[in-house]
Design a protein around this motif. Sequence first.
Motif, PDB file in Angstrom:
ATOM      1  N   SER A   1       0.839  -1.194   0.000  1.00 47.10           N
ATOM      2  CA  SER A   1       0.000   0.000   0.000  1.00 47.10           C
ATOM      3  C   SER A   1       0.874   1.244   0.000  1.00 47.10           C
ATOM      4  N   ASP A   2       0.218   2.365  -0.150  1.00 47.59           N
ATOM      5  CA  ASP A   2       0.924   3.632  -0.176  1.00 47.59           C
ATOM      6  C   ASP A   2       1.394   4.013   1.223  1.00 47.59           C
ATOM      7  N   ALA A   3       2.398   4.884   1.295  1.00 48.53           N
ATOM      8  CA  ALA A   3       2.822   5.407   2.595  1.00 48.53           C
ATOM      9  C   ALA A   3       1.689   6.156   3.275  1.00 48.53           C
ATOM     10  N   TRP A   4       0.737   6.644   2.490  1.00 50.66           N
ATOM     11  CA  TRP A   4      -0.498   7.217   3.025  1.00 50.66           C
ATOM     12  C   TRP A   4      -1.543   6.118   2.951  1.00 50.66           C
ATOM     13  N   PRO A   5      -1.686   5.294   4.006  1.00 52.54           N
ATOM     14  CA  PRO A   5      -2.490   4.083   3.900  1.00 52.54           C
ATOM     15  C   PRO A   5      -3.977   4.370   3.906  1.00 52.54           C
ATOM     16  N   ALA A   6      -4.565   4.358   2.738  1.00 55.79           N
ATOM     17  CA  ALA A   6      -6.000   4.603   2.621  1.00 55.79           C
ATOM     18  C   ALA A   6      -6.479   3.986   1.327  1.00 55.79           C
ATOM     19  N   ALA A   7      -7.768   3.778   1.244  1.00 56.03           N
ATOM     20  CA  ALA A   7      -8.341   3.191   0.044  1.00 56.03           C
ATOM     21  C   ALA A   7      -8.553   4.228  -1.056  1.00 56.03           C
ATOM     22  N   ARG A   8      -8.347   5.493  -0.733  1.00 53.37           N
ATOM     23  CA  ARG A   8      -8.550   6.542  -1.731  1.00 53.37           C
ATOM     24  C   ARG A   8      -7.310   7.412  -1.780  1.00 53.37           C
ATOM     25  N   LEU A   9      -7.198   8.187  -2.818  1.00 52.96           N
ATOM     26  CA  LEU A   9      -6.028   9.040  -2.964  1.00 52.96           C
ATOM     27  C   LEU A   9      -6.077  10.166  -1.952  1.00 52.96           C
ATOM     28  N   LEU A  10      -4.933  10.444  -1.362  1.00 49.06           N
ATOM     29  CA  LEU A  10      -4.840  11.501  -0.370  1.00 49.06           C
ATOM     30  C   LEU A  10      -3.869  12.567  -0.831  1.00 49.06           C
ATOM     31  N   ALA A  11      -4.009  13.733  -0.295  1.00 49.85           N
ATOM     32  CA  ALA A  11      -3.042  14.807  -0.512  1.00 49.85           C
ATOM     33  C   ALA A  11      -2.440  15.141   0.845  1.00 49.85           C
ATOM     34  N   PRO A  12      -1.182  15.529   0.906  1.00 43.92           N
ATOM     35  CA  PRO A  12      -0.264  15.685  -0.230  1.00 43.92           C
ATOM     36  C   PRO A  12       0.263  14.344  -0.717  1.00 43.92           C
ATOM     37  N   ARG A  13       0.644  14.303  -2.003  1.00 47.04           N
ATOM     38  CA  ARG A  13       1.108  13.060  -2.598  1.00 47.04           C
ATOM     39  C   ARG A  13       2.617  13.070  -2.827  1.00 47.04           C
ATOM     40  N   ALA A  14       3.329  13.990  -2.208  1.00 42.19           N
ATOM     41  CA  ALA A  14       4.769  14.060  -2.399  1.00 42.19           C
ATOM     42  C   ALA A  14       5.446  12.867  -1.751  1.00 42.19           C
ATOM     43  N   GLY A  15       6.655  12.584  -2.193  1.00 37.64           N
ATOM     44  CA  GLY A  15       7.437  11.512  -1.596  1.00 37.64           C
ATOM     45  C   GLY A  15       7.444  10.266  -2.455  1.00 37.64           C
ATOM     46  N   ARG A  16       8.347   9.341  -2.114  1.00 37.94           N
ATOM     47  CA  ARG A  16       8.533   8.155  -2.935  1.00 37.94           C
ATOM     48  C   ARG A  16       8.311   6.861  -2.155  1.00 37.94           C
ATOM     49  N   HIS A  17       7.975   6.930  -0.898  1.00 34.84           N
ATOM     50  CA  HIS A  17       7.901   5.727  -0.075  1.00 34.84           C
ATOM     51  C   HIS A  17       6.559   5.009  -0.203  1.00 34.84           C
ATOM     52  N   VAL A  18       6.650   3.674  -0.185  1.00 36.76           N
ATOM     53  CA  VAL A  18       5.476   2.825  -0.130  1.00 36.76           C
ATOM     54  C   VAL A  18       5.567   1.994   1.154  1.00 36.76           C
ATOM     55  N   ARG A  19       4.448   1.377   1.517  1.00 33.57           N
ATOM     56  CA  ARG A  19       4.340   0.692   2.802  1.00 33.57           C
ATOM     57  C   ARG A  19       4.240  -0.818   2.611  1.00 33.57           C
ATOM     58  N   MET A  20       5.043  -1.554   3.366  1.00 34.10           N
ATOM     59  CA  MET A  20       5.011  -3.018   3.352  1.00 34.10           C
ATOM     60  C   MET A  20       4.583  -3.516   4.728  1.00 34.10           C
ATOM     61  N   TYR A  21       3.551  -4.347   4.754  1.00 28.11           N
ATOM     62  CA  TYR A  21       3.094  -4.950   6.001  1.00 28.11           C
ATOM     63  C   TYR A  21       4.016  -6.110   6.366  1.00 28.11           C
ATOM     64  N   LEU A  22       4.358  -6.205   7.653  1.00 27.42           N
ATOM     65  CA  LEU A  22       5.344  -7.181   8.113  1.00 27.42           C
ATOM     66  C   LEU A  22       4.740  -8.392   8.819  1.00 27.42           C
ATOM     67  N   GLY A  23       3.442  -8.542   8.775  1.00 25.59           N
ATOM     68  CA  GLY A  23       2.803  -9.625   9.500  1.00 25.59           C
ATOM     69  C   GLY A  23       2.799 -10.954   8.766  1.00 25.59           C
ATOM     70  N   ARG A  24       3.939 -11.328   8.220  1.00 22.58           N
ATOM     71  CA  ARG A  24       4.116 -12.608   7.542  1.00 22.58           C
ATOM     72  C   ARG A  24       5.421 -13.243   8.036  1.00 22.58           C
ATOM     73  N   PRO A  25       5.577 -14.553   7.918  1.00 25.83           N
ATOM     74  CA  PRO A  25       6.823 -15.190   8.338  1.00 25.83           C
ATOM     75  C   PRO A  25       8.022 -14.628   7.589  1.00 25.83           C
ATOM     76  N   PRO A  26       9.219 -14.686   8.194  1.00 25.83           N
ATOM     77  CA  PRO A  26      10.419 -14.123   7.543  1.00 25.83           C
ATOM     78  C   PRO A  26      10.644 -14.649   6.137  1.00 25.83           C
ATOM     79  N   GLU A  27      10.430 -15.952   5.922  1.00 26.48           N
ATOM     80  CA  GLU A  27      10.689 -16.518   4.600  1.00 26.48           C
ATOM     81  C   GLU A  27       9.726 -15.976   3.552  1.00 26.48           C
ATOM     82  N   VAL A  28       8.497 -15.637   3.957  1.00 27.78           N
ATOM     83  CA  VAL A  28       7.530 -15.072   3.014  1.00 27.78           C
ATOM     84  C   VAL A  28       7.922 -13.638   2.658  1.00 27.78           C
ATOM     85  N   LEU A  29       8.346 -12.877   3.642  1.00 26.33           N
ATOM     86  CA  LEU A  29       8.789 -11.503   3.366  1.00 26.33           C
ATOM     87  C   LEU A  29      10.029 -11.508   2.479  1.00 26.33           C
ATOM     88  N   THR A  30      10.937 -12.429   2.722  1.00 27.13           N
ATOM     89  CA  THR A  30      12.121 -12.541   1.870  1.00 27.13           C
ATOM     90  C   THR A  30      11.716 -12.898   0.440  1.00 27.13           C
TER      91      THR A  30
END
Length: 416
Positions: free
Chosen positions: A374-403
Amino acid sequence: MTLPRELLETDVAPNHLPDTDWLDQYLARGEAREPIMLGLGERWGGTPAPLLAALGSASAASHGYQLSMYGLPRLRGVLRDYLRRTHRLEGLDDAYEVAVGWTGTRAVMRDYAELLAARHSGRKGHLSALVVAPSWDYAGILEPSGFRIHYLDPTLTGSWEPTPEMIADTAAGLTGGLDLVVINAQHNPTGISWSPDTVRALVRLAAEHGAAVLVDDAYYGFLDPAGEPTSALLELLTEESAAGLPWLAVRSLGKQFNCNGWAVGAVTGPPGLLDELVNDVRARHTYNHGAFLQNAMADWLTDERAVSEFLAREREEYEEQRTAAVTALTRFGVSRIVAGPAGPYLLYPMPENRDGDRMAYLEDCAVRAGVLMSDAWPAARLLAPRAGRHVRMYLGRPPEVLTEACVRLSDAGLLG
């Protein structure tokens, strides 16, 4: 691919969540590999066994509407003790009251916005709210009630936590007043736990403007209590200048105990305001229900030892998962990763060869690699401001799945 197929529904009408369209496209490719779901922050499993077992102990009275809008009385009492203990609120009992949120904390915050808007009903123009960027979708709950969001963006200075000096500068630049300050001290999505100084500065800013306060404690329990994580609720209640301010604090239990769909949480506020919220505003649109879920949560929270052991294991697991994801991303040349310990996410920047369209990048990750984020602005719709390059990764999976997710992204040319 059982899980996505059980959750998708496209026969009735299009679903506006982009995740569903991306999943459809990925599945239509006939990929043998299961999609890796790292976007919504929902585990669809991992609920403590005693909590699930407690569902069978509910009395007959738990299956109908409840007579108290404060929630099942038994859980309300258990929650009051739980909050006192975990937020270190000893000696402050008269300053707050506690209710059960049975429709999810988002709905409670939306009702709070309505309550605040009604108190300003005679005023012309927008109400104003201050939110620290990047943020969860506070705009989605506040804007329908007439609030205009002002973002305090520490990312512009290279820091991901606002400093007291930055907050003071923001206060000096405010024109037209301030009506609400949102405090998300265990921050979503950065996972950074703000310092007490930062929280106090935000509370004092609210006091200076006579603004209300919203404390969102979605991830307060993700930190080791032995380290005394910053309790925004404690800072608010012990800040003398904040006496008399309207405030509300919500704490999700579903996120902490892997049962988001139960929508059970704690709602705390001054006694008079909480009375108005639960018996007036909330009663207009919903009765108190789901008491069998509330009863199970009361059973679970009463077993302090089991809860403490579960949370300790959960913290260890997230640390292993966080380390696995950061290690894999770093191996593939990704830098500027934000992975604070106070939440179940990390942020990483899109590769330099991508333009600024983060949604297009996330679609490529989902459709080409089967990795939904998901986006660094975690929402189902577009939000402002939209600056920046980061995206969001959820970590609630086993290490091997994230790898594996990082390997897929790299193989698809999506990490640089």
